[in-house]
Motif scaffolding. Structure first.
Motif, PDB file in Angstrom:
ATOM      1  N   SER A 116       1.068   2.591  -3.591  1.00  0.00           N
ATOM      2  CA  SER A 116      -0.134   3.304  -4.018  1.00  0.00           C
ATOM      3  C   SER A 116      -0.247   4.660  -3.352  1.00  0.00           C
ATOM      4  CB  SER A 116      -1.388   2.467  -3.690  1.00  0.00           C
ATOM      5  OG  SER A 116      -1.446   1.321  -4.501  1.00  0.00           O
ATOM      6  N   GLY A 133      -5.154   4.997  -8.487  1.00  0.00           N
ATOM      7  CA  GLY A 133      -4.370   5.070  -7.258  1.00  0.00           C
ATOM      8  C   GLY A 133      -5.193   4.768  -6.024  1.00  0.00           C
ATOM      9  N   GLY A 139      -3.624  -3.743  -7.420  1.00  0.00           N
ATOM     10  CA  GLY A 139      -3.044  -3.578  -6.096  1.00  0.00           C
ATOM     11  C   GLY A 139      -3.125  -4.854  -5.282  1.00  0.00           C
ATOM     12  N   GLY A 149      -6.001   1.100  -6.037  1.00  0.00           N
ATOM     13  CA  GLY A 149      -4.821   0.313  -5.697  1.00  0.00           C
ATOM     14  C   GLY A 149      -4.529   0.308  -4.214  1.00  0.00           C
ATOM     15  N   LEU A 150      -4.715   1.457  -3.570  1.00  0.00           N
ATOM     16  CA  LEU A 150      -4.476   1.537  -2.135  1.00  0.00           C
ATOM     17  C   LEU A 150      -5.454   0.643  -1.378  1.00  0.00           C
ATOM     18  CD1 LEU A 150      -3.007   2.839   0.248  1.00  0.00           C
ATOM     19  CD2 LEU A 150      -4.641   4.730   0.131  1.00  0.00           C
ATOM     20  N   SER A 202       0.820  -1.207   0.000  1.00  0.00           N
ATOM     21  CA  SER A 202       0.000   0.000   0.000  1.00  0.00           C
ATOM     22  C   SER A 202       0.856   1.260   0.000  1.00  0.00           C
ATOM     23  CB  SER A 202      -0.940   0.003   1.208  1.00  0.00           C
ATOM     24  OG  SER A 202      -0.226   0.030   2.433  1.00  0.00           O
ATOM     25  N   GLY A 239      -7.480  -0.670 -10.308  1.00  0.00           N
ATOM     26  CA  GLY A 239      -6.602  -0.395  -9.184  1.00  0.00           C
ATOM     27  C   GLY A 239      -6.768  -1.408  -8.068  1.00  0.00           C
TER      28      GLY A 239
END
Length: 435
Positions: free
Chosen positions: A147, A296, A354, A299-300, A144, A350
């Motif tokens: 991201s 983003g 991720g 992804g986080l 994380s 994402g």
């Protein structure tokens, strides 16, 4: 005597140190798009040459990760990551003073990749040694960071460029990144056994606890040596653990390689072409930039959620879920004709990207163990990860040939569907035998 011996479980500090290392290195990497436009406008250099330098950067750091993984196993993560901090800063400092394209390539495609290669693999290979039961959560924390860096750093880079110009902006970010990365490297410790702890913070059995304590206090160095030799608490015997060469000869290694090569080859396409694609659909620059922000954010969340989820539902199933969502996300992007579907598909991409990247090092450690995790994860990243440099360039060629992005995102969906098919062939880790 090691000052960490006898202190609370150090593994979570290692995991958060990994978070900050990836925050730093991916923050400056994802800021390159901001730098590129300013460099091209100032120097008149072709965007194609600057993109080629960036693709070379990705290819070089992916390939060098096999080397840094082995160095991590041999010398420990602290030295490798600290040296990487110096090289990463040096590479971007050369870029900041570049007066020719040759200097751009020396800084970005030769020096900086050596520093970048000292981040993802050493951090993740170290973290998987510290955890078994909560390995997915730990690698999710580490992942994380990348991201989060991609969300936070680019706006800072854009502000620095607007206020001070691209040279000063790159120099400031290079020095800051190098100093912070070197400081964070000091938190890393090779494995729990080296400081008298156990994976996941498990405590020794009551019957052996007095003996263990007395050995740590009276002969800490002897304890460290013996801890490496003895059978570890998760059942792995380092004397018979998988080596990189043994893993290389096993068909499961190549199935995992195929999975991640097929997904990595297209993984940077939305990052490199998402804004252009949105612009081609008629959206404003502001709304088009929101595509990258959506990726983003997704992804986080994907890294935070998928990692711990994989600890409970079986790592293979978590990877299958991520690859399935990624396949459909590319279909959604290809079919987008409005912001709602485009943003939703970008968030889904994402989430899946991720999640799969967060679970990847944990999956490898599940199959091949902790002892040589650096070398084995490094080989995966160096080979399969190198494919990531190919996708954006091929997408640009397809755009010039077809005049649109339909084929690009459709082929990306097909590539992920093939990766999903390979994931279904993986056996349970407990059933894997050395070949």
């Amino acid at each position: 005597m090691n000052p960490l011996i006898g202190r609370p479980f150090h593994g979570w500090r290692v995991a958060w140190a990994g978070f900050w290392v990836l925050f730093i290195v991916y923050g400056i990497q994802f800021s390159y798009g901001t730098f590129e436009g300013a460099i091209s406008a100032d120097k008149g250099w072709s965007a194609s040459w600057l993109q080629l330098a960036y693709a070379s950067y990705i290819l070089a750091y992916s390939a060098a990760s096999a080397w840094t993984g082995q160095l991590t196993d041999r010398f420990g993560p602290r030295r490798v990551i600290a040296l990487g901090a110096v090289l990463l800063a040096a590479g971007y400092l050369v870029l900041s003073v570049a007066g020719s394209l040759a200097m751009v390539f020396i800084g970005l495609a030769v020096i900086a990749p050596l520093g970048m290669s000292s981040s993802w693999v050493p951090a993740n290979a170290t973290v998987v040694r510290w955890f078994t039961d909560r390995r997915g959560l730990a690698t999710g924390i580490v992942g994380s960071g990348g991201s989060a860096g991609g969300i936070v750093a680019p706006p800072i880079a854009a502000w620095l460029v607007s206020q001070y110009g691209w040279r000063t902006a790159i120099a400031v970010m290079a020095v800051t990144s190098g100093v912070l990365m070197a400081a964070t490297a000091m938190v890393f410790v090779r494995d729990p056994e080296s400081i008298g702890q156990r994976p996941d913070g498990r405590t020794p059995d009551p019957a052996e606890r007095p003996t263990l304590r007395s050995r740590i206090v009276s002969r800490p160095s002897a304890f460290v040596v013996d801890a490496v030799r003895r059978r570890s608490p998760n059942g792995e015997n380092p004397a018979t653990a998988w080596t990189a060469a043994q893993a290389w000869r096993n068909s499961v290694f190549w199935r995992i390689f195929g999975m991640f090569a097929l997904t990595f080859v297209v993984v940077f396409v939305p990052f490199a072409h998402g804004v252009q694609y949105a612009r081609s659909l008629g959206f404003s620059p502001l709304w088009s930039a929101g595509v990258i922000s959506s990726i983003g954010i997704g992804g986080l969340v994907g890294r935070i959620v998928t990692g711990p989820l994989s600890d409970h539902i079986d790592r293979r199933r978590a990877v299958m879920l991520a690859l399935a969502v990624e396949t459909f996300s590319f279909v959604g992007i290809a079919m987008s004709d409005g912001l709602v579907l485009l943003y939703a598909s970008s968030i889904a991409f994402g989430l899946s990207y991720g999640g799969s990247v967060a679970v990847f090092p944990a999956l490898v450690a599940d199959y091949f163990g902790r002892t040589n995790a650096g070398a084995i994860v490094g080989r995966f990243f160096a080979t399969a990860g190198s494919f990531a440099a190919v996708g954006p360039y091929v997408a640009q060629l397809l755009l010039g040939t077809t005049g649109g992005y339909g084929w690009t995102f459709s082929m990306a969906a097909a590539s992920n569907a093939c990766a999903l098919g390979l994931a279904f062939t993986l056996p349970r880790p407990a059933l894997l035998a050395k070949s």
